[in-house]
Scaffold this active site. Structure first.
Site, PDB file in Angstrom:
ATOM      1  N   ASN B  72      70.544  94.197 -19.996  1.00  0.00           N
ATOM      2  CA  ASN B  72      69.865  95.283 -20.717  1.00  0.00           C
ATOM      3  C   ASN B  72      69.211  96.273 -19.790  1.00  0.00           C
ATOM      4  OD1 ASN B  72      66.679  95.332 -20.871  1.00  0.00           O
ATOM      5  ND2 ASN B  72      67.318  93.196 -20.603  1.00  0.00           N
ATOM      6  N   ASN B 131      53.194  91.778 -17.715  1.00  0.00           N
ATOM      7  CA  ASN B 131      54.623  91.906 -17.409  1.00  0.00           C
ATOM      8  C   ASN B 131      54.779  92.429 -15.989  1.00  0.00           C
ATOM      9  OD1 ASN B 131      57.251  92.651 -17.107  1.00  0.00           O
ATOM     10  ND2 ASN B 131      57.453  93.693 -19.071  1.00  0.00           N
ATOM     11  N   CYS B 134      59.750  93.353 -15.156  1.00  0.00           N
ATOM     12  CA  CYS B 134      60.856  94.207 -15.580  1.00  0.00           C
ATOM     13  C   CYS B 134      61.647  94.699 -14.363  1.00  0.00           C
ATOM     14  CB  CYS B 134      60.297  95.369 -16.394  1.00  0.00           C
ATOM     15  SG  CYS B 134      61.582  96.377 -17.092  1.00  0.00           S
ATOM     16  N   THR B 200      63.978  88.760 -16.750  1.00  0.00           N
ATOM     17  CA  THR B 200      65.430  88.873 -16.542  1.00  0.00           C
ATOM     18  C   THR B 200      65.787  88.953 -15.051  1.00  0.00           C
ATOM     19  OG1 THR B 200      65.294  91.251 -16.763  1.00  0.00           O
ATOM     20  CG2 THR B 200      65.874  90.007 -18.737  1.00  0.00           C
ATOM     21  N   CYS B 354      91.574  67.662  -7.421  1.00  0.00           N
ATOM     22  CA  CYS B 354      91.326  66.706  -6.337  1.00  0.00           C
ATOM     23  C   CYS B 354      92.217  67.033  -5.150  1.00  0.00           C
ATOM     24  CB  CYS B 354      91.553  65.276  -6.802  1.00  0.00           C
ATOM     25  SG  CYS B 354      91.079  64.059  -5.549  1.00  0.00           S
ATOM     26  N   CYS B 395      83.018  62.562  -5.681  1.00  0.00           N
ATOM     27  CA  CYS B 395      82.388  63.882  -5.856  1.00  0.00           C
ATOM     28  C   CYS B 395      82.250  64.245  -7.335  1.00  0.00           C
ATOM     29  CB  CYS B 395      83.183  64.947  -5.119  1.00  0.00           C
ATOM     30  SG  CYS B 395      84.769  65.319  -5.880  1.00  0.00           S
TER      31      CYS B 395
HETATM   32  S1  SF4 Z   1      85.731  61.938  -7.710  1.00  0.00           S
HETATM   33 FE1  SF4 Z   1      86.353  63.642  -6.343  1.00  0.00          FE
HETATM   34  S2  SF4 Z   1      87.421  62.611  -4.684  1.00  0.00           S
HETATM   35 FE2  SF4 Z   1      87.290  61.095  -6.334  1.00  0.00          FE
HETATM   36  S3  SF4 Z   1      89.192  61.343  -7.489  1.00  0.00           S
HETATM   37 FE3  SF4 Z   1      87.696  62.680  -8.473  1.00  0.00          FE
HETATM   38  S4  SF4 Z   1      87.992  64.676  -7.471  1.00  0.00           S
HETATM   39 FE4  SF4 Z   1      89.003  63.164  -6.182  1.00  0.00          FE
END
Ligand code: SF4
Ligand SMILES: Cc1cc2nc3c(=O)[nH]c(=O)nc-3n(C[C@H](O)[C@H](O)[C@H](O)COP(=O)(O)OP(=O)(O)OC[C@H]3O[C@@H](n4cnc5c(N)ncnc54)[C@H](O)[C@@H]3O)c2cc1C
Ligand SMILES: Cc1cc2nc3c(=O)[nH]c(=O)nc-3n(C[C@H](O)[C@H](O)[C@H](O)COP(=O)(O)O)c2cc1C
Ligand code: SF4
Ligand code: SF4
Lengths: 429, 446
Positions: B72, B131, B134, B200, B354, B395
């Site tokens: 905005n 404020n 802004c 914002t 992966c 991961c």
């Molecule tokens: S957790 Fe990460 S490293 Fe393991 S299978 Fe899944 S994507 Fe691959």
């Protein structure tokens, strides 16, 4: 005329982008595997989502030059859409067919084929293609893109095969089919119409004048029922073709009866329903479970409230003053043993069914005339190996005329044409 | 009994949901409708020297038909100051049990601020919000985020106001700073009795690829706007947690009114769990109307019931203890991904992420699918993704992209068996840092 219009409206811009955004962008997904031409579906769908419609069309046309037709006529529930992983999550599949049509329509409306597709044709090798249906066109387009000279011979007045003449307008208007023909011509492929193999020239002549021949002649009319008065019936292909090209020439009929319950019979019923003043009904010798029509198609006739009489056989045409007035029919005993030849015990009642127009829709006949050529057949179909080579050297074949098993469908014919072109090219190198 | 009422810096409110200062709090008629719908309080649209707004002041960041964020270019109230004050007085009289707070902004001029504060006091409002946030238009006049971004100015202006008012004084912080704790500290030092955040985030929501204009295009030109709505919630949550965790805030028990991307009761609960005492909403109301309060109240109440909480205080700040400095995270904690082939739908998104962005440890093996993968083929044989546990680093990227609910699960491994690299038994991140360079290095998380 209402029934000449396409029944599914095109997707609007926002509908297309919205639908495209449902695609998960899978990697090597089942939808691609299920597409006989292997279109990279997630790729083209994502390009639609981002507004790169030309990019989307290029992905489609690269794998399937007849993408505009296929987006309309493919039995998608049996192919890509049926395999879409979303269905396994109980969600509607991505509308791949309609998105494909959107991309191609958009492309045709705005753009020409990319210049890299127009390869300089080398006059070194020449291929004669017989038949300008999907298989022939796809083969020609692929050859042209490989720089190989191709010429098409077509017995009909208009090119395009069943897409032009038979597939009902509500699914594919004739303009779409003819547009694709034009696109093939633009790649530098001449199409000689009203030139029939076996009449205007022989296979031998082609074999001597060209480096190779590709037969894409499709199938014939529906076979005779061998019953008295059959001459008064209309063949399904002729009915559909007149409905599509010259609807005014069809006789006025209050009652239309269709014999058979395959996909062709269903198309006839749907077209008839749109033109009949009173009643359309289907007579089928067997039971519902035995029909080879796609379940989706059967649903359509049921929705249109077309009555289907099962286990009913036509004994003869009833003709008065040289005019068809009806059919003499007989019910078959449901408990009798059924077989494909239909030698059922004829024990049921006989009855009269009024009909001014009767359409014989019991499938397409194999190309019988081909038996006159010295080419090996398999169950009436032209026999080919995995390279699409027939028993005759330098003669290849593809499309419905080789489909001993599997689906008679446009997309399979397109894939045959494409693959045969690659084999041909490989044989020249 | 579930008690939703709160007391915020002495201001009573029947529930913790307030309208944030913005277009929905522009007039008495709007506040009346919002209170009737059930909102517990409202912060009046910022008043000060009246301004002229531009036409077409919004643009949005969309994913097809879903608005992810709103940009905005609106300034403060463009209605006459006296009209605003008169309506504030009326609405407070009519709704004694709701929190009516007035947001104010003036130029960097002590007398102007003092004069404005006196007028607001006379209106009978429950509190004042400064404020300082802004990000557009106002900074060019030396106010708005210009003050909010500079701790010295922030402290000074707050103290000007503090000296002339006995009302609860809330300072609204801007996120457009490097370290929000500095300006939070300055505000408290200047005399703020409470803090609110976030305003914002400075933004450009998009560029038109046909006209090359920046959005929203105001006769061909645009300017830097303020970003709000669902997309900014993660940033707002983190800043709320940071401020709520400050020693000074905890010692002085400075209440926080949090906002930024709240659109559901769930969002609201997250802010409360990270230390907020009340929550404010603007974009969600702009996009859906006041009616959403019914769903906010219903969801909050049922969640509290299910969890056995009877008041907001029972769970306020409960999640703050789950945030620690990175180096205190447990290095021997290890998970690996496990895929349930019964649930897999073969999209292979896990495989590709992966392969290209994690550790290339998902194989494609063959197996029997539950259903034919391609209907016309009736084929049940198909490829399945399978994690190679010895190579998975846990991961969790694959789990995030998998479209199927609980198809990929992260399985926690037994800690003592773990070695990060062969031969090196892990103790702590501090230990790794020391070993490598002789001093403690905490890896940065982004
Ligand atoms: S957790 Fe990460 S490293 Fe393991 S299978 Fe899944 S994507 Fe691959
Ligand atoms: C009623 C009906 C509806 C259909 N609907 C669909 C559908 O919705 N979706 C789908 O995927 N498929 C559908 N099909 C099937 C599809 O049309 C065919 O599979 C496809 O057209 C096959 O392509 P083809 O190139 O092999 O043969 P055809 O399309 O039959 O083309 C063969 C061409 O060769 C020409 N030819 C034949 N003999 C000679 C000769 N001696 N000399 C020169 N030219 C010759 C013919 O005139 C024709 O143009 C339908 C079929 C029918 C009958
Ligand atoms: C998992 C992850 C790790 C990142 N690591 C780094 C990093 O090591 N160094 C860096 O400069 N930026 C890092 N970034 C920030 C990105 O470079 C980028 O500035 C940020 O993600 C915003 O861009 P995007 O969201 O449009 O991709 C990381 C981002 C992510 C998501
Ligand atoms: S399977 Fe469905 S979701 Fe996946 S890429 Fe194909 S169309 Fe998209
Ligand atoms: S992401 Fe999930 S559903 Fe898709 S292939 Fe991997 S495990 Fe199967």
């Amino acid at each position: 005329m209402e029934f000449l219009k396409e029944s599914l409206p095109p997707l609007s811009l926002s509908e297309a982008i919205g639908e495209a955004s449902r695609c998960l962008y899978c990697w090597n997904p089942p939808c691609v595997t299920a597409c006989p031409t292997g279109i990279e579906i997630p790729k083209f769908v994502k390009r639609i989502e981002t507004g790169d419609f030309r990019g989307a069309a290029e992905v489609i046309l690269k794998a399937n030059f007849l993408g505009g037709t296929c987006g309309r006529v493919c039995p998608v529930e049996e192919l890509c859409e049926g395999a879409c992983v979303l269905t396994k999550l109980k969600k509607p599949s991505v509308s791949i067919g309609r998105l494909q049509r959107f991309a191609i329509d958009h492309f045709w409306a705005k753009q020409k084929l990319p210049s890299q597709w127009h390869i300089q044709i080398q006059k070194k090798k020449k291929v004669a293609i017989v038949g300008s249906g999907p298989a022939g066109l796809s083969c020609a387009a692929t050859l042209a893109q490989l720089g190989i000279e191709a010429v098409i011979f077509e017995k009909n007045r208009l090119p395009g095969g069943l897409s032009t003449y038979v597939i009902p307008s509500f699914r594919e208007p004739i303009e779409v089919s003819l547009k694709e023909v034009e696109e093939v011509k633009k790649l530098g492929v001449p199409i000689h119409t009203e030139k029939e193999l076996g009449k205007d020239f022989s296979l031998e002549e082609l074999r001597t004048a060209y480096d190779a021949v590709f037969l894409a002649i499709g199938l014939g009319k529906s076979p005779q029922l061998q019953i008295p008065g059959e001459a008064y019936f209309l063949d399904s292909l002729e009915f559909l073709s007149r409905a599509k090209l010259e609807p005014w020439s069809l006789p006025n009929a209050n009652n239309i009866v269709i014999i058979g319950l395959g996909n062709t019979a269903i198309d006839c019923a749907l077209v008839a329903k749109k033109i009949a003043r009173e009643k359309v009904s289907i007579l089928y010798r067997k039971r519902l479970e035995e029909s080879r029509a796609y379940p989706k198609e059967i649903e359509k006739v049921l929705k249109e409230a077309v009555p289907i009489q099962f286990l009913t056989m036509v004994k003869e045409a009833v003709v008065k003053e040289n005019k068809l007035v009806g059919l003499k029919c007989q019910r078959l005993n449901p408990h009798s043993i059924l077989d494909s030849v239909g030698k059922k015990e004829q024990t049921g009642i006989e009855f009269f069914l009024p009909a001014e127009l009767v359409i014989r829709a019991s499938g397409q006949q194999k190309p019988l005339w081909i038996t006159t050529m010295a080419i090996e057949l398999d169950n009436g179909f032209i026999k080919v190996n995995e390279k699409y080579e027939t028993s005759l050297p330098k003669v290849y074949a593809g499309g419905d005329c080789i489909r001993k098993k599997g689906m008679f469908s446009t997309v399979h014919a397109v894939e045959d044409g494409k693959k045969a072109a690659f084999s041909l090219a490989a044989s020249f190198s | 009994m579930i008690e939703l009422s709160i007391e915020f810096a002495g201001i009573r409110s029947i529930n913790p949901f307030w309208l944030a200062s913005g277009p929905p709090t522009n007039s008495a008629a709007q506040l009346n409708a919002a209170f009737e719908a059930g909102f517990g309080g409202a912060v009046w649209k910022t008043i000060g020297t009246a301004v002229e707004n531009v036409s077409n002041r919004y643009s949005s960041y969309k994913k097809w038909d879903r608005i992810l964020g709103l940009n905005n270019l609106e300034l403060i109230s463009d209605r006459p100051l006296e009209l605003n004050l008169k309506e504030i007085q009326e609405i407070k009289k009519r709704w004694p049990d709701r929190a009516v707070i007035v947001s104010i902004m003036e130029e960097y001029d002590r007398e102007k601020w003092e004069e404005l504060v006196k007028k607001v006091e006379a209106s009978g409002a429950d509190g004042i919000e400064l404020n300082f946030g802004c990000p557009h238009g106002m900074p060019e006049r030396g106010t708005g985020s210009k003050i909010g971004q500079d701790p010295i100015l922030c402290r000074e202006v707050t103290s000007w106001v503090k000296r002339v008012t006995r009302l609860p004084l809330i300072v609204k912080l801007t996120p457009n700073v490097t370290d929000i704790t500095q300006t939070a500290k300055a505000a408290i030092e200047g005399g703020a009795t409470a803090l609110s955040l976030i305003n914002t985030i400075q933004s450009i929501s998009g560029v038109d690829l046909d006209t090359f204009e920046v959005l929203p295009s105001i006769g061909g030109k645009s300017s830097y706007g303020g970003y709000s709505g669902e997309a900014i919630k993660p940033i707002a949550l983190s800043l709320t947690a940071k401020v709520a965790s400050m020693e000074m805030v905890q010692e002085k028990q400075v209440p926080i009114s949090a906002m930024g991307g709240i659109s559901t009761w769930r969002d609201s609960v997250e802010f409360l769990l990270l230390g907020a005492s009340s929550v404010q909403l603007c974009s969600a109301v702009m996009l859906n109307g006041f009616r959403i309060i019914e769903d906010l109240l219903s969801g909050l109440k049922h969640w509290m019931e299910a969890k056995g909480f009877s008041s907001i205080a029972d769970f306020r700040g409960k999640s703050l203890s789950h945030i620690v400095p990175f180096h205190q995270l447990e290095p021997t904690f290890k998970q690996i991904a496990q895929i349930d082939p019964q649930k897999c739908i073969h999209c292979f998104l896990c495989y590709i992420v992966c392969r290209d962005a994690a550790h290339h440890c998902i194989d494609l093996t063959d197996g029997k699918a539950l259903y034919p993968v391609i209907p016309s083929s009736g084929k049940h044989e198909w490829m399945f993704p399978k994690v190679r546990p010895e190579d998975c680093v846990g991961c969790s990227l694959c789990q995030h992209v998998c479209p199927v609910d609980s198809c990929i699960e992260m399985i926690t491994m037994e800690a003592q068996k773990l070695e990060l690299r062969p031969g090196i038994q892990m103790k702590s991140w501090e230990a790794i840092g020391k070993r490598a360079t002789g001093e403690v290095l905490y890896g940065c998380s982004d």
